[in-house]
Design an enzyme around this catalytic site. Structure first.
Site, short mmCIF file in Angstrom:
data_model
loop_
_atom_site.label_atom_id
_atom_site.label_comp_id
_atom_site.label_asym_id
_atom_site.label_seq_id
_atom_site.Cartn_x
_atom_site.Cartn_y
_atom_site.Cartn_z
N ARG A 75 0.70 -1.18 0.01
CA ARG A 75 0.04 -0.07 -0.05
C ARG A 75 0.98 1.21 -0.06
NH1 ARG A 75 -5.49 -0.76 1.83
NH2 ARG A 75 -6.26 -2.39 0.44
N ARG A 91 -3.50 6.30 0.95
CA ARG A 91 -3.81 7.69 1.83
C ARG A 91 -3.00 8.14 2.82
NH1 ARG A 91 -9.55 4.93 3.34
NH2 ARG A 91 -8.04 3.13 3.53
N ARG A 107 -7.21 11.26 -5.39
CA ARG A 107 -7.95 10.48 -5.00
C ARG A 107 -9.49 11.39 -5.03
NH1 ARG A 107 -12.30 8.78 -3.69
NH2 ARG A 107 -12.71 7.41 -1.93
N ASP A 116 -6.64 -2.69 -7.63
CA ASP A 116 -7.31 -3.51 -6.60
C ASP A 116 -7.45 -5.06 -6.94
OD1 ASP A 116 -8.24 -2.72 -3.74
OD2 ASP A 116 -9.54 -4.49 -4.32
N TYR A 122 -14.67 -12.58 -0.29
CA TYR A 122 -15.15 -11.36 -0.77
C TYR A 122 -16.65 -11.28 -1.65
CZ TYR A 122 -11.36 -8.61 1.23
OH TYR A 122 -10.52 -7.95 2.32
O1 CP3 Z 1 0.15 -1.85 -2.52
C1 CP3 Z 1 -0.11 -0.92 -3.26
O2 CP3 Z 1 0.22 0.36 -3.08
C2 CP3 Z 1 -1.07 -1.29 -4.56
C3 CP3 Z 1 -2.62 -0.80 -4.51
C4 CP3 Z 1 -3.32 -1.88 -3.84
C5 CP3 Z 1 -4.61 -1.62 -3.17
N1 CP3 Z 1 -5.36 -2.67 -2.85
C6 CP3 Z 1 -5.02 -0.02 -3.22
C7 CP3 Z 1 -6.42 0.13 -2.26
C8 CP3 Z 1 -3.21 -3.35 -3.35
C9 CP3 Z 1 -2.01 -4.25 -3.74
C10 CP3 Z 1 -4.37 -3.97 -2.89
C11 CP3 Z 1 -4.79 -5.29 -2.69
C12 CP3 Z 1 -6.06 -5.40 -1.87
N2 CP3 Z 1 -7.15 -4.83 -1.79
C13 CP3 Z 1 -6.10 -6.53 -0.91
C14 CP3 Z 1 -4.85 -7.53 -0.62
C15 CP3 Z 1 -3.75 -6.99 0.30
C16 CP3 Z 1 -4.40 -6.65 1.67
O3 CP3 Z 1 -4.33 -5.59 2.05
O4 CP3 Z 1 -4.71 -7.42 2.44
C17 CP3 Z 1 -7.15 -6.52 -0.11
C18 CP3 Z 1 -7.74 -7.47 0.57
C19 CP3 Z 1 -8.29 -5.50 -0.86
C20 CP3 Z 1 -9.42 -5.58 -0.77
C21 CP3 Z 1 -9.80 -3.85 -0.34
N3 CP3 Z 1 -9.45 -2.70 -0.85
C22 CP3 Z 1 -10.40 -3.42 0.83
C23 CP3 Z 1 -10.74 -4.33 2.05
C24 CP3 Z 1 -10.31 -2.13 0.75
C25 CP3 Z 1 -11.05 -1.32 1.79
C26 CP3 Z 1 -10.18 -1.07 2.82
C27 CP3 Z 1 -9.28 0.16 2.72
O5 CP3 Z 1 -7.93 0.04 3.29
O6 CP3 Z 1 -9.60 1.43 2.84
C28 CP3 Z 1 -9.92 -1.54 -0.56
C29 CP3 Z 1 -9.65 -0.18 -0.85
C30 CP3 Z 1 -8.31 0.12 -1.24
N4 CP3 Z 1 -7.32 -0.46 -2.09
C31 CP3 Z 1 -7.56 1.46 -1.14
C32 CP3 Z 1 -6.31 1.58 -1.49
C33 CP3 Z 1 -5.47 2.50 -1.68
C34 CP3 Z 1 -8.28 2.63 -0.27
C35 CP3 Z 1 -9.47 3.38 -1.00
C36 CP3 Z 1 -9.11 4.63 -1.07
O7 CP3 Z 1 -8.22 5.34 -1.13
O8 CP3 Z 1 -10.41 5.41 -1.12
#
Ligand code: CP3
Length: 355
Positions: A27, A31, A40, A77, A154
């Site tokens: 990540r 944010r 964003r 994602d 999911y």
């Molecule tokens: O690592 C990186 O910088 C690359 C981007 C990336 C995102 N999601 C961006 C994201 C990667 C590799 C993911 C993978 C992801 N997404 C996983 C596996 C890794 C992990 O964290 O366990 C999972 C389970 C998801 C599903 C997911 N996406 C959830 C549960 C959420 C909401 C929770 C949260 O953190 O907000 C997301 C949203 C998400 N994916 C955001 C980002 C930057 C946040 C949304 C936003 O910025 O508005």
């Protein structure tokens, strides 16, 4: 594809000699960075950000402008694949991901299409190509997908979950149906990762965020076997360059030996296991990526530096370690604290790679 100027991440994954330990962060585009929050906001929604190659490319590059990172990771994602299968993904502020049409029965599962990455997920290979035109070989780009098991949780729950009642319910009551879903997902993920490889990514990572909630027998049969089914279908080199594959199972510490036999080049570790102990258990079979507690980044920069040093020293001398967090960085971490972690890897790790 041009030769990489900085290939220490790829070399460490392949356990080839390096002069310092490479570092990137799960990540890393997110944010906690004010410049991310600005883009964003401009995008309006998280899905708009993912599906606009110019914007997704911009946020991918942002952390590389701030920090001395050894890899970029595609901004996307894991849930874009089920979205392309027709489940209707949206993100609700503060609640996380939701599917409009979750998968509940045999008919839902048999109806799922395998998305064509160059049409249904076109924005992903387009983003990869755009990022690579900006990186121009400066550092490698990581592509990724969710593991079949993690995607299935999911898709069945319709969003995030604590107990996985519906997903586990299906696994216990109708294991054949769960296998049908996982098989389809493994094939869809393989096609998707191969499209990312064809578009130019230099390594791939499979995120098995929820593998750790399974029993030992279930982990083998419902998670690891499908991670192997993906690997068996991957294009593992391009233009003579090996494309390493990383498997990250959060909570997978109990199963390192079988994960190390899976054929993946490297294993991602969460923070619960000592990385030196993990190295002894996997021997020379795989490289290791990790594993600082993401919550340690709330502590002072001095404490962060001490943690980094302890993890580097626990892994010990030689190649085969990619420094990372044990899970994604939290959104309210101070950017300077991330910088302290990355600088400490640069400062302390060369001593571990003296010939
Ligand atoms: O690592 C990186 O910088 C690359 C981007 C990336 C995102 N999601 C961006 C994201 C990667 C590799 C993911 C993978 C992801 N997404 C996983 C596996 C890794 C992990 O964290 O366990 C999972 C389970 C998801 C599903 C997911 N996406 C959830 C549960 C959420 C909401 C929770 C949260 O953190 O907000 C997301 C949203 C998400 N994916 C955001 C980002 C930057 C946040 C949304 C936003 O910025 O508005």
């Amino acid at each position: 594809m041009s030769q990489l100027q900085n290939d220490c991440f790829i070399r460490a994954l392949l356990r080839q000699p390096v002069d310092r330990t490479p570092v990137w962060m799960m990540r890393q585009a997110g944010r906690y960075l004010p410049e991310y929050r600005q883009v964003r906001e401009q995008a309006g929604s998280f899905m708009n950000l993912c599906t606009a190659p110019e914007l997704a490319c911009e946020v991918t590059l942002q952390p590389l402008r701030r920090y001395r990172l050894d890899a970029a990771i595609l901004f996307s994602d894991i849930l874009t694949v089920p979205d392309a299968m027709g489940l209707g993904l949206h993100f609700i502020e503060g609640e996380g991901p939701k599917f409009e049409r979750p998968v509940r029965n045999a008919e839902d599962i048999h109806r799922l299409p395998i998305p064509d990455p160059e049409t249904d997920l076109r924005y992903v290979p387009d983003t990869v190509r755009l990022i690579q035109s900006h990186l121009r070989g400066s550092v490698p780009l990581i592509g990724f997908s969710g593991s079949p098991w993690t995607l299935a949780t999911y898709m069945i729950e319709g969003g995030s979950s604590r107990e996985f009642r519906k997903a586990k319910g299906l696994m216990y009551d109708q294991p054949e149906l769960m296998h049908a879903l996982l098989g389809k997902l493994a094939d869809a993920v393989a096609v998707y990762l191969n499209a990312q490889i064809a578009a130019g990514v230099n390594a791939v990572m499979v995120f098995d965020t929820w593998g750790g909630v399974l029993t030992t027998e279930q982990y083998q049969a419902f998670s690891l076997d499908y991670a192997k089914r993906i690997l068996a279908q991957l294009t593992r080199s391009r233009d003579g360059q090996t494309i390493p594959a990383i498997l990250f199972t959060k909570g997978g510490g109990l199963w390192l030996e079988s994960m190390a036999d899976s054929g993946y080049d490297a294993l991602g570790l969460d923070w619960t296991i000592n990385i030196g102990a993990a190295r002894k258990r996997v021997g020379h079979r795989v490289a290791l990526q990790g594993n600082m507690d993401p919550v340690a980044l709330y502590a002072s920069p001095e404490s962060i530096r001490a943690q980094v040093k302890a993890i580097l020293e626990a892994f010990g001398q030689g190649s085969g370690h990619v420094f990372n967090l044990g899970h994604g960085v939290h959104p309210d971490i101070k950017p300077e604290h991330v910088g302290a972690m990355i600088d400490a890897v640069h400062e302390y790790s060369p001593a571990l790679h003296l010939a």
